[in-house]
Design an enzyme around this catalytic site. Structure first.
Site, PDB file in Angstrom:
ATOM      1  CE1 TYR A  83      -2.801   0.770   1.681  1.00 31.74           C
ATOM      2  CE2 TYR A  83      -3.341   2.623   2.572  1.00 31.74           C
ATOM      3  CZ  TYR A  83      -3.878   1.522   2.375  1.00 31.74           C
ATOM      4  OH  TYR A  83      -5.240   1.036   2.076  1.00 31.74           O
TER       5      TYR A  83
HETATM    6  N1  LIG Z   1      -8.596  -3.676   4.663  1.00 24.38           N
HETATM    7  C1  LIG Z   1      -8.130  -2.230   5.461  1.00 24.38           C
HETATM    8  O1  LIG Z   1      -8.795  -1.558   6.585  1.00 24.38           O
HETATM    9  C2  LIG Z   1      -8.215  -0.712   4.252  1.00 24.38           C
HETATM   10  C3  LIG Z   1      -8.446   0.191   4.310  1.00 24.38           C
HETATM   11  C4  LIG Z   1      -8.470   1.359   3.641  1.00 24.38           C
HETATM   12  C5  LIG Z   1      -8.285   1.159   1.653  1.00 24.38           C
HETATM   13  N2  LIG Z   1      -8.350  -0.454   2.053  1.00 24.38           N
HETATM   14  C6  LIG Z   1      -7.843  -0.639   0.558  1.00 24.38           C
HETATM   15  O2  LIG Z   1      -9.029  -1.165  -0.001  1.00 24.38           O
HETATM   16  C7  LIG Z   1      -8.577  -1.974  -1.459  1.00 24.38           C
HETATM   17  C8  LIG Z   1      -8.415  -3.758  -0.860  1.00 24.38           C
HETATM   18  O3  LIG Z   1      -8.064  -3.766   0.437  1.00 24.38           O
HETATM   19  P1  LIG Z   1      -8.206  -4.970   1.689  1.00 24.38           P
HETATM   20  O4  LIG Z   1      -8.447  -4.561   2.948  1.00 24.38           O
HETATM   21  O5  LIG Z   1      -9.086  -6.045   1.059  1.00 24.38           O
HETATM   22  O6  LIG Z   1      -6.330  -6.605   0.731  1.00 24.38           O
HETATM   23  P2  LIG Z   1      -6.957  -7.739   0.975  1.00 24.38           P
HETATM   24  O7  LIG Z   1      -7.128  -8.268   2.446  1.00 24.38           O
HETATM   25  O8  LIG Z   1      -5.418  -7.573   1.530  1.00 24.38           O
HETATM   26  O9  LIG Z   1      -7.403  -7.635  -0.674  1.00 24.38           O
HETATM   27  C9  LIG Z   1      -5.922  -7.935  -1.944  1.00 24.38           C
HETATM   28  C10 LIG Z   1      -6.949  -8.379  -2.977  1.00 24.38           C
HETATM   29  O10 LIG Z   1      -5.794  -7.176  -3.965  1.00 24.38           O
HETATM   30  C11 LIG Z   1      -4.999  -8.585  -4.835  1.00 24.38           C
HETATM   31  N3  LIG Z   1      -4.140  -7.616  -5.169  1.00 24.38           N
HETATM   32  C12 LIG Z   1      -3.234  -7.055  -4.449  1.00 24.38           C
HETATM   33  N4  LIG Z   1      -1.995  -7.228  -5.581  1.00 24.38           N
HETATM   34  C13 LIG Z   1      -2.837  -6.939  -6.314  1.00 24.38           C
HETATM   35  C14 LIG Z   1      -1.570  -7.225  -8.282  1.00 24.38           C
HETATM   36  N5  LIG Z   1      -0.409  -6.578  -7.419  1.00 24.38           N
HETATM   37  N6  LIG Z   1      -2.334  -7.340  -7.951  1.00 24.38           N
HETATM   38  C15 LIG Z   1      -4.171  -7.395  -8.800  1.00 24.38           C
HETATM   39  N7  LIG Z   1      -4.743  -8.433  -7.471  1.00 24.38           N
HETATM   40  C16 LIG Z   1      -4.280  -7.746  -6.723  1.00 24.38           C
HETATM   41  C17 LIG Z   1      -5.440  -9.140  -3.989  1.00 24.38           C
HETATM   42  O11 LIG Z   1      -5.695 -10.789  -4.980  1.00 24.38           O
HETATM   43  P3  LIG Z   1      -4.617 -12.413  -4.800  1.00 24.38           P
HETATM   44  O12 LIG Z   1      -5.751 -12.574  -3.444  1.00 24.38           O
HETATM   45  O13 LIG Z   1      -4.414 -13.022  -5.556  1.00 24.38           O
HETATM   46  O14 LIG Z   1      -3.520 -11.660  -3.560  1.00 24.38           O
HETATM   47  C18 LIG Z   1      -6.875  -9.631  -3.304  1.00 24.38           C
HETATM   48  O15 LIG Z   1      -7.798 -10.286  -3.683  1.00 24.38           O
HETATM   49  C19 LIG Z   1      -7.130  -2.138  -0.890  1.00 24.38           C
HETATM   50  O16 LIG Z   1      -6.678  -1.048  -1.615  1.00 24.38           O
HETATM   51  C20 LIG Z   1      -6.682  -1.577  -0.286  1.00 24.38           C
HETATM   52  O17 LIG Z   1      -5.203  -0.502   0.068  1.00 24.38           O
HETATM   53  C21 LIG Z   1      -8.218  -1.498   2.629  1.00 24.38           C
END
Ligand SMILES: NC(=O)c1ccc[n+]([C@@H]2O[C@H](COP(=O)([O-])OP(=O)(O)OC[C@H]3O[C@@H](n4cnc5c(N)ncnc54)[C@H](OP(=O)(O)O)[C@@H]3O)[C@@H](O)[C@H]2O)c1
Length: 246
Positions: free
Chosen positions: A158
């Site tokens: 990751y």
């Molecule tokens: N949360 C954290 O602490 C954190 C920290 C650092 C970075 N990030 C980054 O921030 C971003 C969003 O994270 P999050 O925590 O909001 O994630 P999340 O709650 O798991 O939501 C993920 C989002 O991305 C979509 N998604 C996942 N796989 C996909 C694919 N193959 N094609 C198209 N859409 C896809 C999902 O769509 P569906 O609803 O249809 O599944 C959902 O809208 C990511 O890039 C993650 O790596 C998050």
């Protein structure tokens, strides 16, 4: 699953806009006056809720199903949004997946999937989006503070995918500067979303500010990078993590 008309004054596309950070970003950009396209992969209900919220607040949005692991689907999503709203000004590449495992146990299938969505999917989305942007286009990626340094075991793949995004943004900022398109990357620390639900209590104690972030904290920074106040900024990776990687 849509509402809206063509030729909006400013249009944003959020990859992965159905939940978590991406949903907050979609809502924030809509309240900033953008017509918003958002993609999702598996949760049409969640995507529709974001669209409904935007519309209820007087904005315009459409949701498009597009797996960010599939280059054809990514390009089609860009085309659909441009066709629907008539232009594209801002793309936020937020879709990403987390797979954890130490090197002795990490499978090749997980390695390929993480790189496919978190690296290849980001590049393809930007490539497709900028083809439609004029001068003053903005590209914003969502990386991670794990690109700065590993914060625990099992996050190697990751973290390396997000380090690739930080490097990608620097290169693309140079590629696109002659066209006036700015490219910046946000590196969140722990944010309370579905992705972190099972780890959040443990992680909280690692944050100097003593709390995890909220999706709106990231949406605020996206709003800044999309707006004219950040006009001199490109190629930057902005870490927003409560001091976790200091
Ligand atoms: N949360 C954290 O602490 C954190 C920290 C650092 C970075 N990030 C980054 O921030 C971003 C969003 O994270 P999050 O925590 O909001 O994630 P999340 O709650 O798991 O939501 C993920 C989002 O991305 C979509 N998604 C996942 N796989 C996909 C694919 N193959 N094609 C198209 N859409 C896809 C999902 O769509 P569906 O609803 O249809 O599944 C959902 O809208 C990511 O890039 C993650 O790596 C998050």
């Amino acid at each position: 699953m849509n509402t809206g008309v063509r030729n909006k004054e400013k249009v944003a596309l959020v990859f992965g806009g159905s939940r978590g950070i991406g949903a907050a970003v979609a809502r924030r950009l809509a309240s900033d006056g953008y017509a918003v396209g958002l993609t999702y992969v598996s949760r049409p209900d969640s995507a529709q809720r974001v669209v409904d919220t935007v519309v209820a607040e007087g904005g315009e949005a459409i949701a498009v199903q597009a797996d960010s692991g599939d280059a054809t689907a990514i390009r089609q999503a860009v085309d659909i949004v441009v066709e629907h709203f008539g232009r594209l000004d801002v793309v936020v590449v937020n879709a990403g997946i987390l797979r954890l495992g130490t090197v002795d146990a990490f499978t090749l299938a997980d390695l390929d999937q993480v790189l496919q969505v978190n690296v290849r999917g980001v590049y393809v989305a930007i490539q497709a989006a900028v083809a439609h942007m004029g001068e003053n286009g903005r590209v914003i990626t969502i990386g991670s503070n794990t690109a700065v340094r590993p914060l625990s075991p099992a996050g190697t793949v990751y973290g390396m995918s997000k380090a690739a995004v930080a490097a990608m943004v620097k290169g693309l900022a140079l590629d696109l500067a002659p066209r006036g398109i700015r490219v910046n990357n946000i590196q969140p620390g722990p944010i309370e979303t579905d992705m972190t639900a099972e780890h959040i209590e443990r992680i909280k104690d690692m944050v100097p500010l003593g709390q995890v972030g909220q999706a709106d904290d990231i949406a605020d920074l996206v709003s800044y990078l999309a707006g004219s106040s950040s006009r001199y900024m490109t190629g930057a990776s902005l870490t927003i993590d409560g001091g976790m990687t200091l």
